[in-house]
Motif scaffolding. Structure first.
Motif, PDB file in Angstrom:
ATOM      1  N   MET A 397       0.825  -1.209   0.000  1.00  0.00           N
ATOM      2  CA  MET A 397       0.000   0.000   0.000  1.00  0.00           C
ATOM      3  C   MET A 397       0.862   1.262   0.000  1.00  0.00           C
ATOM      4  N   GLU A 398       1.878   1.294   0.841  1.00  0.00           N
ATOM      5  CA  GLU A 398       2.675   2.515   0.968  1.00  0.00           C
ATOM      6  C   GLU A 398       3.623   2.711  -0.212  1.00  0.00           C
ATOM      7  N   ASN A 399       4.179   1.622  -0.751  1.00  0.00           N
ATOM      8  CA  ASN A 399       5.126   1.750  -1.858  1.00  0.00           C
ATOM      9  C   ASN A 399       4.445   1.927  -3.213  1.00  0.00           C
ATOM     10  N   TYR A 400       3.187   1.470  -3.325  1.00  0.00           N
ATOM     11  CA  TYR A 400       2.488   1.543  -4.607  1.00  0.00           C
ATOM     12  C   TYR A 400       1.354   2.562  -4.585  1.00  0.00           C
ATOM     13  N   GLN A 401       1.325   3.437  -3.615  1.00  0.00           N
ATOM     14  CA  GLN A 401       0.266   4.441  -3.541  1.00  0.00           C
ATOM     15  C   GLN A 401       0.465   5.526  -4.599  1.00  0.00           C
ATOM     16  N   THR A 402      -0.628   6.142  -4.964  1.00  0.00           N
ATOM     17  CA  THR A 402      -0.587   7.260  -5.904  1.00  0.00           C
ATOM     18  C   THR A 402      -1.048   8.528  -5.191  1.00  0.00           C
ATOM     19  N   GLY A 405      -4.581   8.632  -3.751  1.00  0.00           N
ATOM     20  CA  GLY A 405      -5.011   7.680  -2.732  1.00  0.00           C
ATOM     21  C   GLY A 405      -5.284   6.288  -3.247  1.00  0.00           C
ATOM     22  N   ALA A 406      -5.009   6.035  -4.530  1.00  0.00           N
ATOM     23  CA  ALA A 406      -5.166   4.681  -5.064  1.00  0.00           C
ATOM     24  C   ALA A 406      -3.907   3.866  -4.753  1.00  0.00           C
ATOM     25  N   VAL A 407      -4.006   2.558  -4.934  1.00  0.00           N
ATOM     26  CA  VAL A 407      -2.857   1.666  -4.757  1.00  0.00           C
ATOM     27  C   VAL A 407      -2.730   0.803  -5.997  1.00  0.00           C
ATOM     28  N   ARG A 408      -1.594   0.927  -6.695  1.00  0.00           N
ATOM     29  CA  ARG A 408      -1.340   0.099  -7.859  1.00  0.00           C
ATOM     30  C   ARG A 408      -1.033  -1.339  -7.417  1.00  0.00           C
ATOM     31  N   ILE A 409      -1.404  -2.310  -8.223  1.00  0.00           N
ATOM     32  CA  ILE A 409      -1.196  -3.721  -7.902  1.00  0.00           C
ATOM     33  C   ILE A 409       0.105  -4.197  -8.533  1.00  0.00           C
ATOM     34  N   PRO A 410       1.028  -4.744  -7.752  1.00  0.00           N
ATOM     35  CA  PRO A 410       2.253  -5.310  -8.345  1.00  0.00           C
ATOM     36  C   PRO A 410       1.890  -6.353  -9.399  1.00  0.00           C
ATOM     37  N   GLU A 411       2.678  -6.419 -10.450  1.00  0.00           N
ATOM     38  CA  GLU A 411       2.337  -7.277 -11.582  1.00  0.00           C
ATOM     39  C   GLU A 411       2.184  -8.741 -11.196  1.00  0.00           C
ATOM     40  N   VAL A 412       3.019  -9.247 -10.265  1.00  0.00           N
ATOM     41  CA  VAL A 412       2.940 -10.674  -9.917  1.00  0.00           C
ATOM     42  C   VAL A 412       1.642 -11.012  -9.207  1.00  0.00           C
ATOM     43  N   LEU A 413       0.949 -10.010  -8.685  1.00  0.00           N
ATOM     44  CA  LEU A 413      -0.302 -10.268  -7.971  1.00  0.00           C
ATOM     45  C   LEU A 413      -1.528 -10.152  -8.873  1.00  0.00           C
ATOM     46  N   ARG A 414      -1.380  -9.557 -10.036  1.00  0.00           N
ATOM     47  CA  ARG A 414      -2.549  -9.295 -10.879  1.00  0.00           C
ATOM     48  C   ARG A 414      -3.283 -10.554 -11.327  1.00  0.00           C
ATOM     49  N   PRO A 415      -2.570 -11.657 -11.606  1.00  0.00           N
ATOM     50  CA  PRO A 415      -3.316 -12.883 -11.951  1.00  0.00           C
ATOM     51  C   PRO A 415      -4.208 -13.379 -10.816  1.00  0.00           C
ATOM     52  N   TYR A 416      -3.860 -13.066  -9.579  1.00  0.00           N
ATOM     53  CA  TYR A 416      -4.675 -13.486  -8.433  1.00  0.00           C
ATOM     54  C   TYR A 416      -5.876 -12.561  -8.227  1.00  0.00           C
ATOM     55  N   GLY A 418      -7.690 -11.211 -10.954  1.00  0.00           N
ATOM     56  CA  GLY A 418      -8.421 -11.116 -12.203  1.00  0.00           C
ATOM     57  C   GLY A 418      -7.908 -10.025 -13.115  1.00  0.00           C
ATOM     58  N   GLY A 419      -6.633  -9.700 -13.026  1.00  0.00           N
ATOM     59  CA  GLY A 419      -6.050  -8.677 -13.889  1.00  0.00           C
ATOM     60  C   GLY A 419      -6.192  -7.266 -13.357  1.00  0.00           C
ATOM     61  N   LEU A 420      -6.732  -7.088 -12.165  1.00  0.00           N
ATOM     62  CA  LEU A 420      -6.909  -5.761 -11.577  1.00  0.00           C
ATOM     63  C   LEU A 420      -5.555  -5.037 -11.476  1.00  0.00           C
ATOM     64  N   GLU A 421      -5.529  -3.780 -11.916  1.00  0.00           N
ATOM     65  CA  GLU A 421      -4.283  -3.025 -11.940  1.00  0.00           C
ATOM     66  C   GLU A 421      -4.149  -2.051 -10.790  1.00  0.00           C
ATOM     67  N   ALA A 422      -5.266  -1.669 -10.172  1.00  0.00           N
ATOM     68  CA  ALA A 422      -5.202  -0.715  -9.065  1.00  0.00           C
ATOM     69  C   ALA A 422      -6.447  -0.803  -8.221  1.00  0.00           C
ATOM     70  N   ILE A 423      -6.324  -0.437  -6.948  1.00  0.00           N
ATOM     71  CA  ILE A 423      -7.467  -0.315  -6.055  1.00  0.00           C
ATOM     72  C   ILE A 423      -7.730   1.180  -5.868  1.00  0.00           C
ATOM     73  N   GLU A 424      -8.947   1.577  -6.174  1.00  0.00           N
ATOM     74  CA  GLU A 424      -9.290   2.991  -6.093  1.00  0.00           C
ATOM     75  C   GLU A 424     -10.013   3.307  -4.777  1.00  0.00           C
ATOM     76  N   PRO A 425      -9.779   4.506  -4.230  1.00  0.00           N
ATOM     77  CA  PRO A 425     -10.494   4.874  -3.004  1.00  0.00           C
ATOM     78  C   PRO A 425     -11.980   5.046  -3.277  1.00  0.00           C
ATOM     79  N   ALA A 426     -12.777   4.766  -2.267  1.00  0.00           N
ATOM     80  CA  ALA A 426     -14.232   4.890  -2.419  1.00  0.00           C
ATOM     81  C   ALA A 426     -14.578   6.362  -2.579  1.00  0.00           C
TER      82      ALA A 426
END
Length: 426
Positions: A397-402, A405-416, A418-426
């Motif tokens: 969360m802290e290293n991949y934050q934008t 307030g979004a958090v980018r997903i490390p590439e190795v985790l994206r297959p787990y 469903g291909g999601l690239e980032a988590i966006e704040p509500a």
């Protein structure tokens, strides 16, 4: 647990080793107690020998008409029986005291462990990756997390402090981290996945060194079982009271479990966020090896944990812990510390320890060397985090934050995910 011969043969040298670990050991008091036990044992053996001798003579006395002599010997045998019973009771009581003292003595530090009092004396071994300096002011995970599905308020209402609800995509990211770590350790490093018990008996906690010293940091159920503070307890005790063949070793196991810690000794520390919780998830690594394998296995295990951080692209450093900062059962420990931009410092995310034969003695776990039919030796045990899932979530969360307030997903985790690239704040 230590081989009592180490203390008996040179108590002063053992006391000096304990001083390195910051533990007081009264060599004279221990030697006196040990002498009392051996004296009691010798008294019992002497009385037993005399009883056996008289028992043989009684029949002879009666057969030759020496009734008075036979009755006198019968009376003496009866007296010796009581002497033996009293002596055995005394010996058992002293042995219990000795074992209680042995159980509270930490493992000896390996010769190449630096002398020191606390974490300030740990030694930097290596580092990987360079912390990025974002164009915005990075936020800490608990600040970021509230808009991403972390609910500390609801958890506080339901369970109290040091708990959290993870909801939605942040819960998925947490689950993905655990699954990725398990897959990585089993597929890349040859660990056997195990789903172990989360409740264990007192003997298991004693075996890995949590009891009796750290009872206040543990949760106990009403039926006397204990919630594991780490899967190290369940995995290492898998081989308790066993004699393994050398061909079975090394045995490498991994597990993703919930862990439970009362954190009694951490009052006031890391009260915000999920760095230090009463309930958390961790992927544990455990190795059971022969003594000549343990140093290399320690390096191998630590490297297995490091590769998770590298795959996630998280800057980290390896620290060799000093004598005053190691765990109770460890002879040598590496800590991996990950960079947290929100806190602007490195924080522990994995601890990998070589416990030599310390836990094996407490668990009575041995192996029979190849080609031998009688002799056995104690195994060596190692354990490490590969990694702590919650703290890895914090690091991602802290290293991949934008900036928004979004958090980018490390590439190795994206297959787990469903291909999601980032988590966006509500």
């Amino acid at each position: 647990m230590h081989d009592i011969r180490l203390l008996r043969d040179d108590p002063a040298a053992f006391a000096a080793e304990m001083q390195r670990r910051g533990t007081a050991f009264d060599a004279d008091a221990f030697a006196a107690l040990d002498a009392d036990r051996r004296h009691a044992a010798l008294s019992v053996e002497t009385a037993q020998a005399e009883r056996n001798r008289l028992s043989k003579e009684i029949g002879k006395a009666f057969s030759t008409g020496d009734r008075a002599g036979g009755e006198a010997m019968q009376a003496e045998v009866a007296r010796l029986k009581q002497v033996i019973a009293d002596g055995e009771t005394q010996e058992a009581a002293i042995a219990e005291q000795l074992n209680a003292r042995l159980a509270e003595i930490p493992n000896r530090a390996a010769a190449n462990v630096p002398q020191g009092a606390d974490e300030n004396d740990n030694v930097l071994v290596s580092h990987w990756g360079e912390p990025e300096a974002p164009a915005f002011s990075p936020r800490e995970h608990d600040d970021l997390g509230r808009a991403l599905g972390m609910d500390f308020d609801a958890a506080g209402t339901v369970s109290g402090a040091r708990f959290v609800y993870l909801k939605g995509q942040i819960a998925r990211l947490n689950r993905a981290l655990g699954q990725f770590m398990l897959d990585h350790q089993t597929e890349q490093h040859g660990y056997i996945e195990v789903a172990p018990p989360l409740l264990v008996r007192t003997e298991a906690m004693f075996g890995t060194g949590q009891l009796p010293k750290f009872a206040e940091d543990l949760f106990q159920t009403t039926d006397g079982r204990w919630l594991i503070p780490t899967a190290e307890v369940s995995l290492t005790n898998y081989v308790r009271d066993q004699i393994l063949s050398e061909q079975e070793l090394p045995l490498r196991m991994t597990a993703l479990t919930n862990c439970f810690r009362a954190e009694a000794g951490a009052a006031g520390r890391d009260t915000r966020g999920i760095i230090r919780q009463h309930q958390f998830e961790k992927v544990e690594l455990v190795s059971i090896v022969t003594p000549d394998q343990s140093e290399d296995e320690h390096e191998r295990m630590t490297r297995a944990a490091e590769t998770v951080l590298e795959a996630l692209g998280l800057p980290y450093r390896r620290m060799l812990l000093c004598t005053g900062d190691m765990g109770f059962s460890a002879a040598r420990t590496y800590d991996l510390e990950v960079w947290l931009p929100g806190q602007q410092r490195y924080r522990e995310i994995s601890s990998c320890s070589n416990c030599t034969d310390f836990q094996a003695r407490r668990m009575n776990t041995r192996f029979r060397p190849a080609g031998e039919t009688k002799g056995t030796r104690f195994v060596h045990t190692l354990n490490g985090s590969g990694l702590a899932v919650g703290r890895t979530l914090v690091a991602v969360m802290e290293n991949y934050q934008t900036a928004d307030g979004a958090v980018r997903i490390p590439e190795v985790l994206r297959p787990y995910l469903g291909g999601l690239e980032a988590i966006e704040p509500a």
